[in-house]
Write an enzyme that holds these catalytic residues in place. Structure first.
Site, mmCIF file in Angstrom:
data_model
loop_
_atom_site.group_PDB
_atom_site.id
_atom_site.type_symbol
_atom_site.label_atom_id
_atom_site.label_comp_id
_atom_site.label_asym_id
_atom_site.label_seq_id
_atom_site.Cartn_x
_atom_site.Cartn_y
_atom_site.Cartn_z
ATOM 1 N N ARG A 210 0.839 -1.202 0.000
ATOM 2 C CA ARG A 210 0.000 0.000 0.000
ATOM 3 C C ARG A 210 0.874 1.252 0.000
ATOM 4 N NH1 ARG A 210 -3.969 -3.457 2.983
ATOM 5 N NH2 ARG A 210 -2.682 -3.303 4.847
ATOM 6 N N ASP A 251 -16.074 -3.336 -4.138
ATOM 7 C CA ASP A 251 -16.075 -4.538 -3.303
ATOM 8 C C ASP A 251 -17.508 -5.042 -3.201
ATOM 9 O OD1 ASP A 251 -13.737 -5.640 -1.170
ATOM 10 O OD2 ASP A 251 -15.792 -6.270 -0.702
ATOM 11 N N SER A 252 -17.648 -6.329 -2.874
ATOM 12 C CA SER A 252 -18.997 -6.891 -2.729
ATOM 13 C C SER A 252 -19.465 -6.842 -1.277
ATOM 14 C CB SER A 252 -19.026 -8.334 -3.244
ATOM 15 O OG SER A 252 -18.027 -9.090 -2.609
ATOM 16 N N ASP A 301 -6.806 -7.024 -6.195
ATOM 17 C CA ASP A 301 -6.374 -7.801 -5.025
ATOM 18 C C ASP A 301 -7.485 -8.760 -4.612
ATOM 19 O OD1 ASP A 301 -4.973 -8.714 -2.835
ATOM 20 O OD2 ASP A 301 -5.459 -6.994 -1.565
ATOM 21 N N CYS A 341 -3.338 -14.317 -3.842
ATOM 22 C CA CYS A 341 -2.981 -14.828 -2.505
ATOM 23 C C CYS A 341 -3.291 -16.321 -2.414
ATOM 24 C CB CYS A 341 -3.690 -14.042 -1.409
ATOM 25 S SG CYS A 341 -5.479 -14.130 -1.500
HETATM 26 N N1 SAH Z 1 -7.029 -4.976 -0.942
HETATM 27 C C1 SAH Z 1 -7.641 -5.170 0.367
HETATM 28 C C2 SAH Z 1 -7.879 -6.636 0.703
HETATM 29 C C3 SAH Z 1 -8.759 -7.372 -0.292
HETATM 30 S S1 SAH Z 1 -9.447 -8.848 0.328
HETATM 31 C C4 SAH Z 1 -6.802 -4.451 1.422
HETATM 32 O O1 SAH Z 1 -5.763 -3.876 1.077
HETATM 33 O O2 SAH Z 1 -7.192 -4.455 2.593
HETATM 34 C C5 SAH Z 1 -10.562 -9.305 -0.932
HETATM 35 C C6 SAH Z 1 -11.852 -8.529 -0.977
HETATM 36 O O3 SAH Z 1 -12.580 -8.964 -2.122
HETATM 37 C C7 SAH Z 1 -12.811 -8.695 0.195
HETATM 38 O O4 SAH Z 1 -13.051 -7.439 0.770
HETATM 39 C C8 SAH Z 1 -14.110 -9.265 -0.415
HETATM 40 O O5 SAH Z 1 -15.268 -8.691 0.155
HETATM 41 C C9 SAH Z 1 -13.972 -8.859 -1.857
HETATM 42 N N2 SAH Z 1 -14.654 -9.686 -2.863
HETATM 43 C C10 SAH Z 1 -14.696 -11.033 -2.946
HETATM 44 N N3 SAH Z 1 -15.291 -11.429 -4.092
HETATM 45 C C11 SAH Z 1 -15.644 -10.291 -4.759
HETATM 46 C C12 SAH Z 1 -16.274 -10.032 -6.026
HETATM 47 N N4 SAH Z 1 -16.643 -11.027 -6.833
HETATM 48 N N5 SAH Z 1 -16.444 -8.743 -6.391
HETATM 49 C C13 SAH Z 1 -16.077 -7.739 -5.583
HETATM 50 N N6 SAH Z 1 -15.434 -7.932 -4.394
HETATM 51 C C14 SAH Z 1 -15.238 -9.186 -3.983
#
Ligand code: SAH
Length: 397
Positions: A210, A251-252, A301, A341
Site C-alpha cells: 500500500r 467490493d462486494s 487484489d 494470494c
Molecule cells: N485490498 C484489500 C484486501 C482485499 S481482500 C486491502 O488492502 O485491505 C478481498 C476482498 O474482495 C474482500 O473485501 C471481499 O469482500 C472482496 N470480494 C470477494 N469477491 C468479490 C467479487 N466477486 N467482487 C467484488 N469484491 C469481492
C-alpha cells in the site's frame, strides 16, 4: 508418550526440518487430537515432537526437532518471544503487526495479529487448539496487551475436525463491547473490527505494498484509480495520499465499503475524490469497458481463488479473466498492481497467467516489479508452502 512410527523412506522431510507428516507416511501409532507425540523413523530413531491430528491429512505437525526439548508452557514462551522479537527488529511502520505466522514461527496453525492494544488470533490446528489457554497467557505476558480476541471461524478448521469459535479469549471485565480498534499504518489512521472484519480483522500482509502504491501513483502522476476488491480501502487511501484525484473502491461487502469511505475522510482527504461501488469486480470491469472509460491505475487484489494446487486450473481462468479486462481498461502508460494470494498458484504460474491475459487483451507492458507479503508474514527456508501472496507491477505500453 505415544509414538508415531513412520514408514521406511518417509523420514526425509522431517530430517530437513519440514514440519508436516502426512497420513500416508505413518506405519503405526495414534493419539488424541492435539496430543504431543514422539515421531520416529521406521527403525525407531527420534525425528520430532509433534501434535497429532486424527482427522487431518496432515496427521502430525512438528513442534520441535530437538529430542531434549519438552513441549510445555516454557516452550510456547520461547517460541512466542522469538516471534515477537523478530517483529521488533523488523519495526514495521505501523502498530498493526503480524506477531505469529504459523509454521514460519515454529507454531503450526497459530496466527496472531496485533492491532494497537488488541490481539486477534486464529487457532487453526489441533495442537494450538489444545494449548490455547497456555498460548493465550503467554501472548498477554509477552506483549503486555490485555485483550485477545479469537477468530477461529476459518473454514480450514473443519479439516482438523474443529468447530468454528469466535469471541474474547482474554479481556478486562467491562471492555468486551469494544471490538472496534484503530491502527496507524504509515501516516494513515485505519479502523477495523476484530469481531466483524475478515480473517483477524484486516489484511496486514499488503501494508508495504500500500505504501509502495502511494509512491507509484505520485511518481507516475496517476489521477484516476480503480481499486478492485478494495475491502476497507487501504489502497484507496494510498492512492489519495499519492495525489490521485478520482478513486473508485469496488467490493462486494457493503460494511467494508462504508469503512473505506470513513477512512478517506478520517485521513483528511476530500470525500468528493472517492466513490464506492458495491458490485462484482468482473461485471464492473466489463461495464466500464463498455462505457469506454479508462483509468490511470488499477489495483486487483482478489480473495483466494484456489486453496489447493488441485483448484489451480479453475483459479487460473478467473485470474486471467480479470487481468485481461483490467489491462484493456487501463489507459496507455497506466499502472496495474495485480495480486494472487492463492497458495496453490506459484509466482511463476501467476506471471504466466498475467502474460496470457496481456496476450488476449493485445496489450504489452513493462514488468516493473514483483511484490510479496510484508516481512512480518515470513516464509522460511524449510517451509516454502508458507509463500502465498505474490504481486506484479505492470506499466502498460
Ligand atoms: N485490498 C484489500 C484486501 C482485499 S481482500 C486491502 O488492502 O485491505 C478481498 C476482498 O474482495 C474482500 O473485501 C471481499 O469482500 C472482496 N470480494 C470477494 N469477491 C468479490 C467479487 N466477486 N467482487 C467484488 N469484491 C469481492
Amino acid at each position: 508418550m505415544k509414538i508415531i512410527r513412520l514408514r521406511e523412506g518417509k523420514d526425509r522431510s522431517l530430517l530437513r526440518y519440514h514440519p508436516w507428516v502426512f497420513q500416508g507416511s505413518i506405519a503405526k501409532g495414534g493419539a488424541d487430537a492435539g496430543e504431543t507425540v514422539r515421531v520416529e523413523s521406521h527403525e525407531g530413531r527420534f525425528l520430532a515432537w509433534g501434535a497429532f491430528s486424527p482427522s487431518s491429512q496432515i496427521r502430525v505437525r512438528a513442534w520441535s526437532f530437538d529430542e531434549g526439548e519438552r513441549i510445555d508452557a516454557t516452550f510456547f514462551g520461547r517460541r512466542i518471544q522469538a516471534a515477537v522479537s523478530m517483529r521488533q527488529r523488523l519495526a514495521p511502520n505501523s502498530d498493526g503487526v503480524r506477531l505469529v505466522h504459523g509454521e514460519a514461527d515454529g507454531l503450526p496453525g497459530l496466527i496472531v495479529d496485533r492491532y494497537g492494544d488488541t490481539l486477534s488470533a486464529q487457532f487453526l490446528a489441533t495442537g494450538v487448539e489444545r494449548w490455547k489457554g497456555v498460548i493465550a497467557d503467554v501472548l498477554l505476558a509477552t506483549t503486555g496487551c490485555k485483550r485477545l480476541y479469537e477468530r477461529s471461524d476459518a473454514s480450514v478448521r473443519q479439516l482438523e475436525g474443529l468447530e468454528p469459535v469466535k469471541g474474547w479469549l482474554r479481556c478486562p471485565a467491562g471492555d468486551e463491547a469494544r471490538t472496534a480498534v484503530t491502527i496507524r499504518e504509515h501516516d494513515w489512521q485505519l479502523s477495523l473490527d476484530v469481531a466483524e472484519g475478515h480473517k483477524t480483522g484486516y489484511y496486514l500482509d499488503q501494508r508495504d505494498n500500500r505504501a509502495h502504491f502511494a509512491q507509484l501513483v505520485r511518481r507516475f502522476g496517476s489521477r484516476s484509480v480503480l481499486n478492485c476488491y478494495s475491502y476497507t480501502g487501504g489502497f484507496s487511501v494510498a492512492a489519495l495520499a499519492g495525489g490521485a484525484t478520482e478513486v473508485i473502491s469496488v467490493d462486494s461487502s457493503a460494511p467494508a465499503l462504508a469503512r473505506a469511505s470513513a477512512h478517506v475522510t478520517a485521513n483528511g482527504f476530500d470525500a468528493a475524490r472517492h466513490t464506492t461501488l458495491d458490485a462484482d469486480v468482473n461485471a464492473t470491469l466489463r461495464d466500464f469497458i463498455q462505457q469506454g472509460r479508462s483509468f490511470d491505475a488499477i489495483v486487483l487484489d482478489p480473495p483466494k481463488f484456489a486453496s489447493t494446487a488441485a483448484q489451480a486450473e479453475r483459479a487460473s481462468r478467473a485470474y486471467k479473466d480479470i487481468n485481461r479486462l483490467a489491462l484493456k481498461l487501463l489507459a496507455p502508460g497506466g499502472l496495474l498492481l495485480t495480486f494472487s494470494c492463492s497458495g496453490g498458484v506459484s509466482a511463476d504460474l501467476f506471471h504466466k497467467i498475467v502474460a496470457g491475459a496481456g496476450a488476449d487483451a493485445k496489450v504489452d507492458g513493462y514488468l516493473l516489479q514483483r511484490l510479496e507479503a510484508a516481512a512480518d508474514h515470513p516464509t522460511t527456508l524449510t517451509f516454502p508452502e508458507g509463500e502465498y501472496l505474490k504481486g506484479l507491477v505492470i506499466l502498460k505500453r
